[in-house]
Design a protein around this motif. Structure first.
Motif, PDB file in Angstrom:
ATOM      1  N   PRO A 167      17.383  12.372  -7.398  1.00 36.26           N
ATOM      2  CA  PRO A 167      18.249  12.032  -6.230  1.00 36.26           C
ATOM      3  C   PRO A 167      17.902  10.663  -5.612  1.00 36.26           C
ATOM      4  O   PRO A 167      16.656  10.449  -5.614  1.00 36.26           O
ATOM      5  CB  PRO A 167      18.240  13.054  -5.368  1.00 36.26           C
ATOM      6  CG  PRO A 167      16.904  13.936  -5.369  1.00 36.26           C
ATOM      7  CD  PRO A 167      16.640  13.746  -6.710  1.00 36.26           C
ATOM      8  N   VAL A 168      18.786   9.605  -5.782  1.00 37.62           N
ATOM      9  CA  VAL A 168      18.555   8.216  -5.144  1.00 37.62           C
ATOM     10  C   VAL A 168      19.353   8.151  -3.740  1.00 37.62           C
ATOM     11  O   VAL A 168      19.161   7.288  -3.547  1.00 37.62           O
ATOM     12  CB  VAL A 168      18.690   7.251  -6.158  1.00 37.62           C
ATOM     13  CG1 VAL A 168      17.888   7.357  -7.245  1.00 37.62           C
ATOM     14  CG2 VAL A 168      20.307   7.292  -6.511  1.00 37.62           C
ATOM     15  N   GLY A 169      19.762   9.193  -3.256  1.00 42.06           N
ATOM     16  CA  GLY A 169      20.750   8.661  -1.979  1.00 42.06           C
ATOM     17  C   GLY A 169      21.036   9.842  -1.344  1.00 42.06           C
ATOM     18  O   GLY A 169      20.813  11.127  -1.954  1.00 42.06           O
ATOM     19  N   ASP A 170      21.816  10.090  -0.219  1.00 36.21           N
ATOM     20  CA  ASP A 170      22.080  11.289   0.389  1.00 36.21           C
ATOM     21  C   ASP A 170      23.543  11.817   0.169  1.00 36.21           C
ATOM     22  O   ASP A 170      23.955  12.943   0.761  1.00 36.21           O
ATOM     23  CB  ASP A 170      22.191  10.842   2.043  1.00 36.21           C
ATOM     24  CG  ASP A 170      20.752  10.559   2.486  1.00 36.21           C
ATOM     25  OD1 ASP A 170      19.824  11.043   1.981  1.00 36.21           O
ATOM     26  OD2 ASP A 170      20.769   9.751   3.453  1.00 36.21           O
ATOM     27  N   ARG A 220      17.620   2.057 -11.548  1.00 36.19           N
ATOM     28  CA  ARG A 220      18.693   0.996 -11.230  1.00 36.19           C
ATOM     29  C   ARG A 220      20.032   1.649 -11.625  1.00 36.19           C
ATOM     30  O   ARG A 220      20.368   1.756 -12.822  1.00 36.19           O
ATOM     31  CB  ARG A 220      18.526  -0.193 -12.126  1.00 36.19           C
ATOM     32  CG  ARG A 220      19.788  -1.443 -11.617  1.00 36.19           C
ATOM     33  CD  ARG A 220      18.981  -2.778 -12.346  1.00 36.19           C
ATOM     34  NE  ARG A 220      18.985  -2.633 -13.821  1.00 36.19           N
ATOM     35  CZ  ARG A 220      18.410  -3.471 -14.513  1.00 36.19           C
ATOM     36  NH1 ARG A 220      18.132  -4.640 -13.865  1.00 36.19           N
ATOM     37  NH2 ARG A 220      18.541  -3.271 -15.794  1.00 36.19           N
ATOM     38  N   GLY A 221      20.795   1.879 -10.726  1.00 35.38           N
ATOM     39  CA  GLY A 221      22.109   2.695 -10.920  1.00 35.38           C
ATOM     40  C   GLY A 221      21.802   4.037 -10.957  1.00 35.38           C
ATOM     41  O   GLY A 221      20.744   4.774 -10.929  1.00 35.38           O
ATOM     42  N   SER A 222      22.834   4.867 -10.854  1.00 33.35           N
ATOM     43  CA  SER A 222      22.908   6.555 -10.564  1.00 33.35           C
ATOM     44  C   SER A 222      24.283   7.082 -11.046  1.00 33.35           C
ATOM     45  O   SER A 222      25.080   6.483 -11.543  1.00 33.35           O
ATOM     46  CB  SER A 222      22.917   6.669  -8.981  1.00 33.35           C
ATOM     47  OG  SER A 222      24.004   6.170  -8.453  1.00 33.35           O
ATOM     48  N   ALA A 245      13.964   1.805  -5.989  1.00 35.76           N
ATOM     49  CA  ALA A 245      12.856   0.832  -6.562  1.00 35.76           C
ATOM     50  C   ALA A 245      11.746   1.504  -6.681  1.00 35.76           C
ATOM     51  O   ALA A 245      10.396   1.119  -7.261  1.00 35.76           O
ATOM     52  CB  ALA A 245      12.759  -0.405  -6.124  1.00 35.76           C
ATOM     53  N   GLU A 246      11.505   2.849  -6.103  1.00 28.39           N
ATOM     54  CA  GLU A 246      10.285   3.485  -5.815  1.00 28.39           C
ATOM     55  C   GLU A 246      10.492   4.733  -6.757  1.00 28.39           C
ATOM     56  O   GLU A 246      11.543   5.100  -7.236  1.00 28.39           O
ATOM     57  CB  GLU A 246      10.123   4.190  -4.591  1.00 28.39           C
ATOM     58  CG  GLU A 246       9.987   2.981  -3.409  1.00 28.39           C
ATOM     59  CD  GLU A 246       8.795   2.076  -3.593  1.00 28.39           C
ATOM     60  OE1 GLU A 246       7.740   2.393  -4.239  1.00 28.39           O
ATOM     61  OE2 GLU A 246       8.979   0.687  -3.453  1.00 28.39           O
TER      62      GLU A 246
END
Length: 418
Positions: free
Chosen positions: A211-214, A195-197, A173-174
């Protein structure tokens, strides 16, 4: 001068013009308008007007409905999300206009056949809702040779696009920075959210950005398929009017969609059953075909309903007997009300000619020259005078009609006297 012609059909106009009880809109013999009498019943007049004009009214109404329908189908704005002509917050008209300002020709398509007719190796195809496409339709899009930009396939797979990537539900969301080597993503810098990846499968050469995660999942991915480039953007809202101006959303959108001078903006439709881009483009849009089919079905149903309601033809005895004098007066009033001087004169002349032929012993089918020769011998009048009287130009007013009536009556009395 002898009495007026007594045949009801032939002398109707003359009697109507000299009758003091003539219709409300008649003319007096000197050409002045007579005062109008009280109006008749309103309902019968309205019913008669409807019977005479209902076909024209139906045609005009149908034409207006079709015009409204054509206007609605060709409206320059729509309400579909991410449509290039949708000015609402969830539309994408701002992106389409910015691309047009940069020299990119934006063309909308709603069927595979239209994409095939517009796309080529020097163009880009934007797929706004891949969840509506089957795998064979996705494969068909690759056969155009165009670069593809796919947005928002979070809950479907991308296997048909040969990317060895997997959509996922992770997001942010950032604002998210690019952190990849793709020049388009690097130029954008960051996007406002996702929203989604999407994540690359092991052994894939796809480049994942933002990137939105590890686990290596990101909001944007790019991979090559031969000479084609396929780009995937997880969150379609980044293209929308509401969020295009935020952070680097506009930069990423314009660079991803502006690699070629032609952009085919594909809005998939669940009504499109095509499986190949080589199919001919329909002459009419799918929506218009459906509307016309519905109208045709409604017309058939209406015809069947009306056909059953009519039933067989039934003969009926007249409830009253109308005397010939009343019919003659009625016809005369109708002629006078409509100012049909020529029609009335033609009826007078035809009736007089028929009676003269019968009095002279001629056949009913005798032509004008035969009748004029017999009249010349019987009356001694010149043939030119008789021709002008029986076959001359029609009068244009009541005075001329009365004069013609008198002359015809005089001629008929001379023949009878002879």
């Amino acid at each position: 001068m002898s009495a007026p012609v007594t045949d009801p059909a032939a002398s109707a106009p003359a009697r109507a013009d000299t009758d003091g009880a003539a219709g409300p809109e008649g003319l007096s013999p000197d050409g002045a308008a007579r005062p109008a009498a009280g109006p008749g019943p309103a309902r019968p007049r309205r019913a008669g007007w409807w019977r005479r004009h209902r076909l024209a009214v139906v045609v005009v109404v149908a034409f207006l409905l079709l015009a409204v329908l054509a206007w609605a189908l060709s409206a320059r704005t729509s309400t579909r999300p991410l449509a290039p002509d949708n000015p609402a917050p969830d539309g994408a008209r701002a992106a389409a206009q910015l691309l047009s300002d940069q020299g990119v020709r934006v063309q909308e398509a709603t069927t595979l056949a239209e994409v095939g007719a517009l796309a080529g190796t020097d163009s880009t195809v934007l797929i706004t809702d891949p969840s509506l496409l089957r795998d064979d339709q996705r494969t068909a899009l690759l056969s155009t040779g165009a670069d593809l930009v796919v947005v928002g396939a979070t809950f479907s797979n991308l296997d048909a696009f040969d990317g060895d990537v997997t959509p996922g539900g992770a997001g942010s969301a950032e604002p998210v920075t690019a952190r990849c080597a793709d020049p388009d993503a690097a130029a954008a810098g960051e996007i406002s959210f996702s929203r989604g990846s999407v994540s690359a499968d092991p052994g894939s050469d796809a480049v994942v950005c933002f990137p939105v995660g590890d686990d290596g999942a990101g909001a944007y991915a790019v991979w090559e398929r031969g000479e084609q480039t396929v780009r995937y953007l997880a969150d379609a809202r980044l293209l929308s009017n509401a969020h295009l101006a935020e952070d680097g959303n506009a930069a990423l959108t314009l660079r991803a969609l502006g690699h070629h001078p032609d952009l085919v903006w594909y809005l998939p439709s669940p009504l499109d059953l095509g499986t190949s881009v080589d199919e001919p483009v329909p002459a009419l849009p799918v929506r218009l075909q459906l509307v016309l089919a519905a109208l045709a079905a409604a017309a058939v149903l209406l015809a069947l309903a009306q056909g059953r309601a009519l039933g067989p033809v039934v003969t009926e005895v007249m409830p009253v007997v109308v005397r010939a004098a009343e019919t003659t007066r009625g016809r005369g009033r109708l002629y006078r009300r409509s100012r049909a001087h020529g029609h009335a004169a033609a009826a007078l002349r035809a009736g007089t000619a028929a009676r003269l032929a019968r009095a002279l012993g001629l056949a009913h089918s005798a032509d004008a020259d035969t009748l004029l020769d017999a009249l010349t011998r019987a009356t001694g009048h010149p043939a030119e005078l008789l021709r002008a009287l029986l076959y001359g130009p029609p009068p244009t007013d009541d005075a001329g009609l009365l004069a013609l009536t008198a002359a015809l009556d005089t001629l008929e009395s001379e023949v009878h006297r002879s």
